[in-house]
Scaffold this motif. Structure first.
Motif, PDB file in Angstrom:
ATOM      1  N   ASP A 154       0.250   3.846 -10.286  1.00  0.00           N
ATOM      2  CA  ASP A 154       0.708   4.913 -11.594  1.00  0.00           C
ATOM      3  C   ASP A 154      -0.797   5.115 -12.382  1.00  0.00           C
ATOM      4  O   ASP A 154      -1.001   6.441 -12.863  1.00  0.00           O
ATOM      5  CB  ASP A 154       1.499   4.308 -12.414  1.00  0.00           C
ATOM      6  N   ASN A 155      -1.598   4.067 -12.620  1.00  0.00           N
ATOM      7  CA  ASN A 155      -2.978   4.525 -13.246  1.00  0.00           C
ATOM      8  C   ASN A 155      -3.703   5.367 -12.644  1.00  0.00           C
ATOM      9  O   ASN A 155      -4.533   6.043 -13.129  1.00  0.00           O
ATOM     10  CB  ASN A 155      -3.420   3.012 -13.379  1.00  0.00           C
ATOM     11  N   MET A 156      -3.791   5.261 -11.301  1.00  0.00           N
ATOM     12  CA  MET A 156      -4.670   6.236 -10.531  1.00  0.00           C
ATOM     13  C   MET A 156      -3.985   7.488 -10.722  1.00  0.00           C
ATOM     14  O   MET A 156      -4.970   8.543 -10.757  1.00  0.00           O
ATOM     15  CB  MET A 156      -4.590   5.704  -8.901  1.00  0.00           C
ATOM     16  N   ARG A 157      -2.933   7.819 -10.657  1.00  0.00           N
ATOM     17  CA  ARG A 157      -2.371   9.120 -10.872  1.00  0.00           C
ATOM     18  C   ARG A 157      -2.757   9.696 -12.230  1.00  0.00           C
ATOM     19  O   ARG A 157      -2.964  10.660 -12.260  1.00  0.00           O
ATOM     20  CB  ARG A 157      -0.539   8.923 -10.539  1.00  0.00           C
ATOM     21  N   ILE A 158      -2.635   8.822 -13.266  1.00  0.00           N
ATOM     22  CA  ILE A 158      -2.630   9.217 -14.569  1.00  0.00           C
ATOM     23  C   ILE A 158      -4.304   9.396 -14.600  1.00  0.00           C
ATOM     24  O   ILE A 158      -4.691  10.615 -15.234  1.00  0.00           O
ATOM     25  CB  ILE A 158      -2.156   8.160 -15.609  1.00  0.00           C
ATOM     26  N   ARG A 159      -5.053   8.745 -13.874  1.00  0.00           N
ATOM     27  CA  ARG A 159      -6.608   9.076 -14.069  1.00  0.00           C
ATOM     28  C   ARG A 159      -6.980  10.347 -13.261  1.00  0.00           C
ATOM     29  O   ARG A 159      -7.769  11.056 -13.933  1.00  0.00           O
ATOM     30  CB  ARG A 159      -7.283   7.820 -13.284  1.00  0.00           C
ATOM     31  N   ARG A 160      -6.194  10.639 -12.241  1.00  0.00           N
ATOM     32  CA  ARG A 160      -6.325  11.697 -11.608  1.00  0.00           C
ATOM     33  C   ARG A 160      -6.126  13.102 -12.093  1.00  0.00           C
ATOM     34  O   ARG A 160      -6.783  14.032 -12.381  1.00  0.00           O
ATOM     35  CB  ARG A 160      -5.680  11.810 -10.080  1.00  0.00           C
ATOM     36  N   ALA A 161      -5.101  12.792 -12.887  1.00  0.00           N
ATOM     37  CA  ALA A 161      -4.515  13.830 -13.725  1.00  0.00           C
ATOM     38  C   ALA A 161      -5.669  14.348 -14.955  1.00  0.00           C
ATOM     39  O   ALA A 161      -5.680  15.314 -15.165  1.00  0.00           O
ATOM     40  CB  ALA A 161      -3.036  13.841 -14.235  1.00  0.00           C
ATOM     41  N   TYR A 162      -5.940  13.056 -15.516  1.00  0.00           N
ATOM     42  CA  TYR A 162      -6.951  13.403 -16.640  1.00  0.00           C
ATOM     43  C   TYR A 162      -8.151  13.963 -16.205  1.00  0.00           C
ATOM     44  O   TYR A 162      -8.696  15.014 -16.822  1.00  0.00           O
ATOM     45  CB  TYR A 162      -7.275  12.082 -17.202  1.00  0.00           C
ATOM     46  N   PHE A 204       0.844  -1.224  -0.020  1.00  0.00           N
ATOM     47  CA  PHE A 204      -0.187  -0.062   0.096  1.00  0.00           C
ATOM     48  C   PHE A 204       0.936   1.199   0.018  1.00  0.00           C
ATOM     49  O   PHE A 204       0.452   2.352  -0.589  1.00  0.00           O
ATOM     50  CB  PHE A 204      -0.985   0.173   1.122  1.00  0.00           C
ATOM     51  N   ALA A 205       2.030   1.218   0.627  1.00  0.00           N
ATOM     52  CA  ALA A 205       2.866   2.397   0.572  1.00  0.00           C
ATOM     53  C   ALA A 205       3.470   2.569  -0.643  1.00  0.00           C
ATOM     54  O   ALA A 205       3.584   3.837  -1.255  1.00  0.00           O
ATOM     55  CB  ALA A 205       3.941   2.149   1.781  1.00  0.00           C
ATOM     56  N   LEU A 206       3.891   1.472  -1.447  1.00  0.00           N
ATOM     57  CA  LEU A 206       4.266   1.708  -2.796  1.00  0.00           C
ATOM     58  C   LEU A 206       3.394   2.136  -3.739  1.00  0.00           C
ATOM     59  O   LEU A 206       3.494   3.041  -4.436  1.00  0.00           O
ATOM     60  CB  LEU A 206       4.893   0.187  -3.177  1.00  0.00           C
ATOM     61  N   TYR A 207       2.076   1.718  -3.387  1.00  0.00           N
ATOM     62  CA  TYR A 207       1.025   2.213  -4.267  1.00  0.00           C
ATOM     63  C   TYR A 207       0.893   3.580  -4.150  1.00  0.00           C
ATOM     64  O   TYR A 207       0.717   4.431  -5.106  1.00  0.00           O
ATOM     65  CB  TYR A 207      -0.277   1.528  -3.820  1.00  0.00           C
ATOM     66  N   ALA A 208       1.049   4.340  -3.110  1.00  0.00           N
ATOM     67  CA  ALA A 208       0.929   5.604  -2.580  1.00  0.00           C
ATOM     68  C   ALA A 208       1.887   6.297  -3.255  1.00  0.00           C
ATOM     69  O   ALA A 208       1.976   7.636  -3.707  1.00  0.00           O
ATOM     70  CB  ALA A 208       1.135   5.836  -0.901  1.00  0.00           C
ATOM     71  N   VAL A 209       3.250   5.905  -3.152  1.00  0.00           N
ATOM     72  CA  VAL A 209       4.225   6.458  -4.111  1.00  0.00           C
ATOM     73  C   VAL A 209       4.005   6.811  -5.579  1.00  0.00           C
ATOM     74  O   VAL A 209       4.221   7.750  -5.982  1.00  0.00           O
ATOM     75  CB  VAL A 209       5.597   5.745  -3.730  1.00  0.00           C
ATOM     76  N   ALA A 210       3.445   5.469  -5.922  1.00  0.00           N
ATOM     77  CA  ALA A 210       3.291   5.555  -7.609  1.00  0.00           C
ATOM     78  C   ALA A 210       1.898   6.698  -7.938  1.00  0.00           C
ATOM     79  O   ALA A 210       2.071   7.165  -8.874  1.00  0.00           O
ATOM     80  CB  ALA A 210       3.117   4.265  -7.990  1.00  0.00           C
ATOM     81  N   ALA A 211       1.065   6.706  -6.680  1.00  0.00           N
ATOM     82  CA  ALA A 211      -0.098   7.581  -7.307  1.00  0.00           C
ATOM     83  C   ALA A 211       0.316   8.980  -6.569  1.00  0.00           C
ATOM     84  O   ALA A 211      -0.466   9.786  -7.442  1.00  0.00           O
ATOM     85  CB  ALA A 211      -1.122   7.067  -6.376  1.00  0.00           C
ATOM     86  N   HIS A 212       0.852   9.398  -5.836  1.00  0.00           N
ATOM     87  CA  HIS A 212       1.195  10.728  -5.445  1.00  0.00           C
ATOM     88  C   HIS A 212       2.460  11.388  -5.463  1.00  0.00           C
ATOM     89  O   HIS A 212       2.621  12.655  -5.171  1.00  0.00           O
ATOM     90  CB  HIS A 212       0.538  10.999  -3.912  1.00  0.00           C
ATOM     91  N   TRP A 264       2.637  -0.823  -8.153  1.00  0.00           N
ATOM     92  CA  TRP A 264       3.129   0.129  -8.889  1.00  0.00           C
ATOM     93  C   TRP A 264       2.352   0.747  -9.915  1.00  0.00           C
ATOM     94  O   TRP A 264       1.930   2.051 -10.095  1.00  0.00           O
ATOM     95  CB  TRP A 264       4.622   0.144  -8.985  1.00  0.00           C
ATOM     96  N   VAL A 265       1.869  -0.311 -10.763  1.00  0.00           N
ATOM     97  CA  VAL A 265       1.053  -0.020 -11.781  1.00  0.00           C
ATOM     98  C   VAL A 265      -0.189   0.485 -11.573  1.00  0.00           C
ATOM     99  O   VAL A 265      -0.639   1.534 -12.128  1.00  0.00           O
ATOM    100  CB  VAL A 265       1.020  -1.442 -12.755  1.00  0.00           C
ATOM    101  N   LEU A 266      -0.778   0.002 -10.563  1.00  0.00           N
ATOM    102  CA  LEU A 266      -2.229   0.432 -10.046  1.00  0.00           C
ATOM    103  C   LEU A 266      -1.972   1.669  -9.522  1.00  0.00           C
ATOM    104  O   LEU A 266      -2.942   2.674  -9.789  1.00  0.00           O
ATOM    105  CB  LEU A 266      -2.578  -0.623  -8.829  1.00  0.00           C
ATOM    106  N   LEU A 286       6.352  -9.274  -8.179  1.00  0.00           N
ATOM    107  CA  LEU A 286       5.204  -9.432  -8.818  1.00  0.00           C
ATOM    108  C   LEU A 286       4.232  -8.438  -8.080  1.00  0.00           C
ATOM    109  O   LEU A 286       3.434  -7.629  -8.724  1.00  0.00           O
ATOM    110  CB  LEU A 286       4.660 -10.686  -9.264  1.00  0.00           C
ATOM    111  N   PHE A 287       3.939  -8.660  -6.744  1.00  0.00           N
ATOM    112  CA  PHE A 287       3.144  -8.076  -6.115  1.00  0.00           C
ATOM    113  C   PHE A 287       3.487  -6.540  -6.011  1.00  0.00           C
ATOM    114  O   PHE A 287       2.691  -5.230  -6.202  1.00  0.00           O
ATOM    115  CB  PHE A 287       3.108  -8.430  -4.714  1.00  0.00           C
ATOM    116  N   MET A 288       4.852  -6.270  -5.875  1.00  0.00           N
ATOM    117  CA  MET A 288       5.467  -4.797  -6.007  1.00  0.00           C
ATOM    118  C   MET A 288       4.915  -4.219  -7.401  1.00  0.00           C
ATOM    119  O   MET A 288       4.761  -2.777  -7.426  1.00  0.00           O
ATOM    120  CB  MET A 288       7.002  -4.720  -5.682  1.00  0.00           C
ATOM    121  N   VAL A 289       5.143  -4.907  -8.369  1.00  0.00           N
ATOM    122  CA  VAL A 289       4.832  -4.240  -9.645  1.00  0.00           C
ATOM    123  C   VAL A 289       3.384  -3.947  -9.930  1.00  0.00           C
ATOM    124  O   VAL A 289       2.890  -2.996 -10.497  1.00  0.00           O
ATOM    125  CB  VAL A 289       5.508  -5.251 -11.055  1.00  0.00           C
ATOM    126  N   THR A 290       2.629  -4.811  -9.506  1.00  0.00           N
ATOM    127  CA  THR A 290       1.201  -4.604  -9.441  1.00  0.00           C
ATOM    128  C   THR A 290       0.769  -3.615  -8.550  1.00  0.00           C
ATOM    129  O   THR A 290       0.098  -2.358  -9.214  1.00  0.00           O
ATOM    130  CB  THR A 290       0.404  -5.790  -8.911  1.00  0.00           C
TER     131      THR A 290
END
Length: 413
Positions: free
Chosen positions: A174-182, A116-124, A170-172, A164-168
């Motif tokens: 990053d997608n949230m970051r792109i969606r939020r920017a859009y 979850f912390a990695l997800y936050a880094v990719a998203a924010h 990160w990708v999720l 694999l879990f870390m890549v997943t």
């Protein structure tokens, strides 16, 4: 049933939660969402820390202890601040996760906390530097796992699963970051379009006010010309025909009063403009409405004119308003209604004058006078100038209707 006091506030909050989409509510309350996630992972970590099947499947796993629970707390609760300080939370939780795994404690709370912390880094906090740092941390974690004692039975497949879990995650993120920017870009563009539309509407109103001011200027100038002529006639006939001179003076008084009324309205709407002033010829009034209707009929519009009440003279500026409203409404009928017929009705009431322009065409959904309804805005400006009201909209059963009502002063009522 009614509520009062704190209970009413709580009920209102609950009803608000029911009416709002969960994603929207979560976006507006990020700290609450992150706190719930941290508490759920903490409960999961503590529960799995005391699972008996872990020790049964691998004798190298430690028995549950207070220090292991302490590591679970350190690996999950910092997620409350994962949006405010994503990189710092990721570094801290990753260190706790590596320590927890290297000491062979059971439970997966810190591991999921790291995801979850990695997800936050990719998203924010996604930048090239953070991406490199995450990659380095993944390599460090893999090295720590591979350097565990051989009896721990940790191999390359375990490392691949962690990656694999870390890549997943990160990708999720990053997608949230792109969606939020859009979404932010779309909202910004929508706000910009709304601002442009408001500016265009204001510009149209100012242009219409300038046009009204010029037309009222012509009306006042015409009144002044009539007063000059009447004054000259009164001067010449004062000695030989006092009655006729008195009639001319009365006409001058009435015309002057009307001119003063129009002058006050002119001052109210006058705007500085670079356009040339109109000519000093009299502006059209109600007497010109039949001519306008005949002209529209010649063009091809089936239009009828009806008059109710006792016809009488109105202020010149008000007659100009009536003429412009009929002109604008019939023009829009011809533009937007398609094959249609129209009716113009003028009503001389006891205390007000009203007019109605109706058609039975298909232009109900079309904006008046092109984009943004500038024609309707101009009508409103004119009617408001005389303290009246105007409505425009679809008719029941089809077609479009414009209705305006103008109050009459006692002298004209």
């Amino acid at each position: 049933m009614t509520w009062s006091g704190p209970v009413a506030g709580t009920v209102a909050a609950v009803r608000g939660l029911r009416l709002r989409h969960p994603y929207t509510w979560g976006r507006d309350h990020p700290l609450v969402v992150d706190t719930l996630i941290a508490l759920v992972l903490l409960a999961f970590g503590v529960a799995t820390e005391f699972a008996n099947d872990a020790q049964a499947s691998d004798p190298n796993i430690r028995d549950p202890s207070a220090f292991g629970v302490f590591l679970v707390v350190l690996g999950t609760l910092p997620l409350i601040f994962r949006r405010r300080h994503p990189l710092a939370v990721y570094i801290f939780v990753t260190g706790v996760t590596v320590t927890h795994g290297a000491m062979m404690f059971p439970g997966g709370g810190p591991t999921f906390g790291m995801m979850f912390a990695l997800y936050a880094v990719a998203a924010h906090a996604h930048t090239r530097r953070t991406a490199v740092f995450v990659l380095v941390s993944a390599l460090v974690m893999a090295s720590a796992l591979l350097l565990t004692p051989p009896s721990a039975d940790v191999g390359i497949w375990d490392v691949m699963i962690i990656w694999l879990f870390m890549v997943t995650a990160w990708v999720l993120g990053d997608n949230m970051r792109i969606r939020r920017a859009y979404v932010a870009a779309v909202e910004e563009r929508a706000e910009q379009l709304e601002r442009d539309r408001d500016l265009e509407a204001q510009r149209a109103v100012l242009q219409e006010r300038g046009r009204i001011a010029r037309e009222l200027h012509d009306v006042v100038a015409h009144h002044m010309s009539v007063m000059v002529v009447q004054a000259g006639a009164a001067r010449r006939t004062l000695a030989r025909d006092p009655d006729r001179a008195a009639e001319a003076l009365t006409h001058i008084e009435t015309t002057g009063r009307d001119a003063m009324d129009e002058m006050r309205r002119l001052v109210g709407v006058l705007r500085t403009t670079d356009e040339e002033r109109g000519s000093l010829i009299p502006q059209p009034g109600i007497d010109e409405v039949p001519v306008l209707v005949d002209h529209c009929r010649e063009i091809g519009l089936d239009v009828q004119l009806h008059t109710e009440g006792t016809e009488r003279s109105l202020p010149s500026g008000m007659e100009l308003v009536v003429y412009r409203i009929v002109q604008e409404a019939l023009t829009n009928t011809m533009k937007h209604a398609g094959p249609a017929s129209a009716q113009v009705q003028l009503n001389y009431g006891a205390t007000s004058f009203s007019l109605s322009v109706c058609d039975d065409g298909r232009g109900a959904a079309a904006p008046m006078n092109g984009e943004a309804g500038h024609g309707l805005a101009g009508m409103k400006e004119r009617v408001t100038l005389y303290g009246g009201t105007i409505t425009a909209g679809p008719r029941p059963g089809g077609g479009f209707r414009v209705f305006a009502e103008l109050p009459l002063e006692p002298s004209h009522a």
